[in-house]
Design an enzyme around this catalytic site. Sequence first.
Site, mmCIF file in Angstrom:
data_model
loop_
_atom_site.group_PDB
_atom_site.id
_atom_site.type_symbol
_atom_site.label_atom_id
_atom_site.label_comp_id
_atom_site.label_asym_id
_atom_site.label_seq_id
_atom_site.Cartn_x
_atom_site.Cartn_y
_atom_site.Cartn_z
ATOM 1 N N PHE A 247 46.131 30.837 31.970
ATOM 2 C CA PHE A 247 44.834 30.479 32.565
ATOM 3 C C PHE A 247 44.851 29.084 33.172
ATOM 4 C CE2 PHE A 247 43.595 33.165 28.752
ATOM 5 C CZ PHE A 247 43.542 34.343 29.471
ATOM 6 N N ILE A 638 48.797 45.593 48.330
ATOM 7 C CA ILE A 638 48.762 45.777 46.882
ATOM 8 C C ILE A 638 50.105 46.338 46.428
ATOM 9 C CG2 ILE A 638 47.648 47.017 44.996
ATOM 10 C CD1 ILE A 638 45.989 44.722 46.425
ATOM 11 N N ASN A 640 51.167 46.874 43.177
ATOM 12 C CA ASN A 640 51.055 47.813 42.059
ATOM 13 C C ASN A 640 49.582 47.982 41.710
ATOM 14 O OD1 ASN A 640 50.808 48.880 39.400
ATOM 15 N ND2 ASN A 640 52.934 48.329 38.978
ATOM 16 N N PRO A 641 48.970 49.059 42.195
ATOM 17 C CA PRO A 641 47.515 49.210 42.015
ATOM 18 C C PRO A 641 47.074 49.221 40.553
ATOM 19 C CG PRO A 641 48.455 51.080 43.226
ATOM 20 C CD PRO A 641 49.586 50.136 42.952
ATOM 21 N N GLN A 647 44.137 43.225 36.757
ATOM 22 C CA GLN A 647 43.838 41.824 37.072
ATOM 23 C C GLN A 647 42.375 41.648 37.470
ATOM 24 O OE1 GLN A 647 46.222 40.061 35.619
ATOM 25 N NE2 GLN A 647 46.463 38.720 37.373
ATOM 26 N N VAL A 712 45.600 38.157 43.443
ATOM 27 C CA VAL A 712 44.516 38.906 42.799
ATOM 28 C C VAL A 712 44.108 38.345 41.442
ATOM 29 C CG1 VAL A 712 45.169 41.035 43.962
ATOM 30 C CG2 VAL A 712 46.145 40.523 41.710
ATOM 31 N N GLU A 714 42.673 35.585 40.190
ATOM 32 C CA GLU A 714 41.478 34.825 39.840
ATOM 33 C C GLU A 714 40.221 35.263 40.566
ATOM 34 O OE1 GLU A 714 42.905 30.392 39.210
ATOM 35 O OE2 GLU A 714 44.309 31.509 40.443
#
Lengths: 748, 352
Positions: A247, A638, A640-641, A647, A712, A714
Amino acid sequence: MSLDAPSTNARYGSNAGQPLTRRDGVLKVTGRATYAADNHPDGMLYAVTAVSRIARGRVTSLDVEATKAHPGVVEVMTPASRPPLAHDPDEKMPPFGFRIEVLQDSTVRYANQPIALVIAETLEAATEGAALLNPQYDADEPRTGIDDGLRFDPPAVGVGGPPKAAFGDVEAGLAKAAQVLERDYVTPAQYHNAMEPHAVVAEWDGDHVMLDMPNQALAMSCASYATYFGIPPENVTIRSPFLGGGFGSKAIINGPQILAILAARALKRPVKLVLSRAQMYGPVGHRGGTWQKLRIGLNNDGQLTALHHKSISATSSFDDFLEPAANASTHLYASPALLSEHEGIRLDTGTPGPMRAPGEASGSAALEVAIDEAADACGMDPLDFRLHNYAETEPGSGRPFSSKALRECYAEGAKRFGWAGRPLASRQMRDKNGFLVGWGMGTALFPCPHFPAEARATLRADGTALVETAGADMGQGAWTALAQIAAEALGLDPEQVELHSGISTLPDGGIAGGSGHTASAGLALNNAGKDAIAQLSELATNDPASPLFGAGNIGVEARAGRLYRRDDETRSESYAEILARAGRREIVGTAKASRDPAAAEAHAMFSHGAVFAEVKVDPDLGQIRVTRLVGAFAAGRIINPRLVESQYFGGMIWGVSFALHEEAIIDHRTGRIMNADLAEYHVPINADIPSLEAILIPENDPFVNAIGVKGVGEIGITGTVGAIANAIWHATGVRVRKFPVRLEDIIG
Amino acid sequence: MNRFDFIAPHNISEAVAAAAEPGSAYLAAGTNLLDLMKIGVSRPVRLIDITRLPGLDRIEWQPDGGVRIGAMVRNSDLAYDPRFARTFPAVAEALLSGASAQLRNAATIGGNLMQRTRCAYFQDTASACNRRVPGSGCDALHGENRLHAVVGWSEHCIATHPSDFCVPLAALDAVVELEGPQGKREIPLEDFHRLPGETPEQETALAPAELIVALRLPAEAARFAANARYLKLRERTSYAFAVVSAAAALEINDGVISHARLALGAIAAKPWRAREAEASLAGAEPTLEAFTRAAGFALADARPSGDNAFKIELARRIAVRALILAAEGTPEVMPALPASPFSTTPGASHVA
């Protein structure tokens, strides 16, 4: 989740990759994934920091004798005995390093600052030894509130961002507005609270040191540690195969870890230090509080005439990291005039740092509520109002966006949520149990940073590949997504690609931060893979024995472990065959990759999204429950959906947390945080998150980088906080402008 | 954590004898004590392990329909005991609204009564706290106290008792069985926890070395089985202590309340039995007006101890709501979100 892909600009038939499960999933669920603190080298000692219980002043005495007398205690490090460092800790460490507190003197700058390090044969002895130090203080009045701290004009905000953005004449825009909205918003200090605490196991071998530690920026950290310890960067090895969450808090060097490494060198034995939960509320960063003001000028057509966003952002008394909250307004809505600006306030806290969409999250929380209030003031639907003020090009500069499928996000999100027909006024909807129901929305926005990164791709004699980059998997699934990118570049199935990552001896994978890791390390792996394929093609097309001989000008294509002649599918050869005939055991491709500066100059680059929230509120008791969240996001290609959806879920959950839960409660008389544990510093639990939907809006971005990937990690928190606050207003008629929203705010 | 001796007695008398040494503490699941030892709030020099004492882990039904619960029965085991949950549903609901599933699986019935306040100033050894260090003062009084007591507090201490379980127990006249150096005795649960007065360090009625061996719920408490609820306001849906809570139990015959019980949680240093409110309901019809009047009685003496006046209004409202829900009837199955105002969401039960 949408797996729909555009028919144009598709790669291998789709702009979205395969929804593979995590490569490290089985390791993690079976407990075989070893984290830093799982390491126990022979002869290891335990270090525990003693921390200050005052927030400002100095330590006047420590009972070192009592501590040393405790069975098992080996050494006590205090300002009087701390060995020297090669870098002054009161100087910043470029590029992102802060001034750190490593016992350089007896000054106390914040509560929970390390004031000594106790090293012992057992964790229990070290802990009790630290408790026996019985520090005495000369305490000064702490300054931890908005009215106490010293205000200043910051030269920069965030990690070196501009403190101010301006175009047009804001005062003139406000003067000619049909109505002006002026509102204040407050966001609290928040702490990262990754599940895994900050930890290090340090073992020296001469002037080489091995560090097992969770780390989001391996190469940068090696250089920093090397500077502190006066050794070459290559003498520092960091192993960080898994992180239990970062984070933002594990990208920047902190004092306690330096002290533990120092202790290991001084005592010539491996040393482990693991911060307790409470000790994470101080020396390892946090999101600083903000006091924001928005002024919005509106004409009679519901358009902005001016937007003024000011944030007073808190930092420590001795270093600068200001939550760049006002910058959230600079790239989102069209306005002929804009002023975003920051003022700093110095408080007696640890230095804040990047945390979960730094600036974007807290700025979006204020902006999206203000926009909702503006829509209400104009009598407009909040979605219509946003479309009415849609920025077709970057506000101010007029630069085109590299891609911006925000309209599609609005449309698809609204459709899936069922936004149409929402009553304009508040307190209009109830469910069959009598609970108030409200719908709110917010726009999500996050920039697309790109860090320089390096990678290596080795094609092996058996036709499989090893790809390597020193990246970090904090749980986001980097191992999986990066292997997918490499596999595509190499024309192999992901199962044929072995990925090595998470150790600093590998090529520099850049920083796992700013939502930029997949793009940064991914581009490097892509380019390294393509370099390996280019070398392989060279071999084949120049080999008279190969069916591809002479295809150099026409070119070959790598697919399913074979090279195919572009103009003749029947002529192909497997990688293994090409290597075998050439007598090569392997081919090594390498790459150093970064963003094309010309593309970056010419375009504004952002991920976008729209979040829709439904809340239910008990009309008498004020208890709030988020019952639905639908987010639609456009973030380029994308990979890996499945992981990306996860995420987005994570981001939206942190949005719930920001809106309803997280807050460090500070006693301003002492400057101490009174809820420094996970029982009282609330983050949502599963039952707070009833229904989530993340929609992946297809978006092709030819400019952001060669692999079309934005980021993707945050964006999900932005938009969500405002959407929930706006839904609470819609349900109750109560406009809360201070986060988190509390029971007493609702019952009045 | 300080060094301590660890004693594993074979029976209750050995345990009591061992605990007579100064500085001793009984260790059951340790879900509260060990945390307090880690942060230095509790520093016993001897831990007396009672987890292996025989006979303390049974739920025994009495011939008259009452129940005797051994002190070492785990919270989850009691809450999921079908007969217990059917007979004393508000108690089961309170248990399931507390802590997390993992903690409930470990934590014991006796330990629940013994849990210490969650007051941050009690837990912070650098703060003044009369409960932790008698005579040192109360930093909560003018501190961060939005969740502190609104009834029964004194200038010496404004802490609250955190238990959910104890709230319906107080309402239902539970009895605590003790065994100590002077032999066996029993006291009403309502008298077990003490208000702070001038001696907040005296948290319970336990004499030195006394051990909780069991808890009894009387047969007559079963009369409320059809109309009993526990309701809890909290700042997240689970794994949070109450902001305010209420246990309400009614016996309704022919549309008239014959007996009523009401206790409030998280507003005082003990579960707050509201006897005047109960008396006002006896003989009344179960109406909003009657419940509102009763709730008024329950909070008549409330006054803020700090930045917490909102808790008085919230406590009043949750008392009303708990009485309404009790009057509507005990849910047929345990709600998916026990004790939550949102537990009325139909179609979801706590056990899938």
